[in-house]
Design an enzyme around this catalytic site. Sequence first.
Site, PDB file in Angstrom:
ATOM      1  CG  ASN A 209      -0.022  -0.375   2.678  1.00  0.00           C
ATOM      2  OD1 ASN A 209       0.634   1.134   3.507  1.00  0.00           O
ATOM      3  ND2 ASN A 209      -0.263  -1.358   3.179  1.00  0.00           N
ATOM      4  CG  PHE A 323      -3.593   5.683  13.750  1.00  0.00           C
ATOM      5  CD1 PHE A 323      -3.460   6.056  12.765  1.00  0.00           C
ATOM      6  CD2 PHE A 323      -2.663   4.908  14.765  1.00  0.00           C
ATOM      7  CE1 PHE A 323      -2.708   7.328  13.561  1.00  0.00           C
ATOM      8  CE2 PHE A 323      -2.801   5.821  15.351  1.00  0.00           C
ATOM      9  CZ  PHE A 323      -2.728   7.196  14.575  1.00  0.00           C
TER      10      PHE A 323
END
Length: 399
Positions: A209, A323
């Site tokens: 990513n 997160f």
Amino acid sequence: MRLAGKTVVLCVTGGIAAYKAADLTSKLRQAGADVRVLMTESATQFIAPITFETLSGNRTVVDTFDRNFAWEVEHISLAKAADVFVIAPATANIIAKAAHGIADDMVSTTLLATRAPVVVAPAMNTGMYDNPVTQQNLDTLRARGFHIIEPAAGHLACGDTGRGKLPDTPTLLHGIERAVTKQDLQGLRVLVTAGPTQEALDPVRFLSNHSSGKMGYALAARAAMRGAQVTLVSGPTALQTPYGVTRVDITSARDMYDAVLSRADAQDIIVKAAAVGDYRPAQTADEKMKKSDDELTVALTRNPDILAELGRNKRPGQLLCGFAMETQNLIENAADKLRRKHCDMLVANSLRDKGAGFGTDTNAVTLLFADGSRETPPLCPKEDVADIIFDRLLALRAN
């Protein structure tokens, strides 16, 4: 760097490393600090006072009895003005004077009068530094709360090799900043994850990513600056390890799972800021897959859920912060993740927000808490976001 608006009294004493204090002065000024330079007479034999006047924008003070100034008791006024008092380089002589309360020049007199934090950066011949007298004097200063920046080792100007070099400017700046930073995480063990994971398709290709790791590294840096013992478990990034941080490098999500879970029980606070791949190829080819005219289908399998595993096995008193990054339904998805993963706090941000997300130096987040409350700080640098996160975690710990 958090030195803007601070008054730094920089004392330069008589060693060959005195020339390096010029770069330190320049960098402090660039950081927004008001730099006031004091020099011993010996230091002026190595570098001229006008150099520091040019770099600092202030008059350099050498003589305790100089009459060429606006009326004030100058060593007292500087002692009171200082937010931090820095001696770099610090010779064996000034270290001995400081340890025994001798005040016979402008530097030692002002030092004795100040109540500001004092940073001492020794620089001298290896034999002088290792001498038991010097080491005892340094121990005395440590016991009185002085901040000692250990010298670097290497080839010295005298021709010897060993400890005694004045550290580089970034190391000095870090030590100065830490001296003016509240050590409210002192004694706590903090684990932070950061960066992306990479899931191998073959020896050449992988799935990953866009995470740069900047948010996680900012968290690790601020935790260490505030006194924590920090372990940073990091996927592949181009970032430098923050000062005072123990870094554990991993590649895949399973690597991160093993690295985090094996260390989790020892931590007081765990902050999972890494962008961990949810899936990996079901099979990894031993050789490079050759291109063909056929369509390629890659079967994927789930990676272990590190945050969920931490939440299920969280020990009493341990705080867990996760997160969440979303492109839609940010708050709803984040609140669901907070609940399902048994977090104490969850930091949510959206890729749709300008100045937030992957690769930026700023972030716009919403903090969600287990009691249902929320907080949305303004867009700010990731270091500031990191401080806000630890402020809130400390408040949860206090309660």
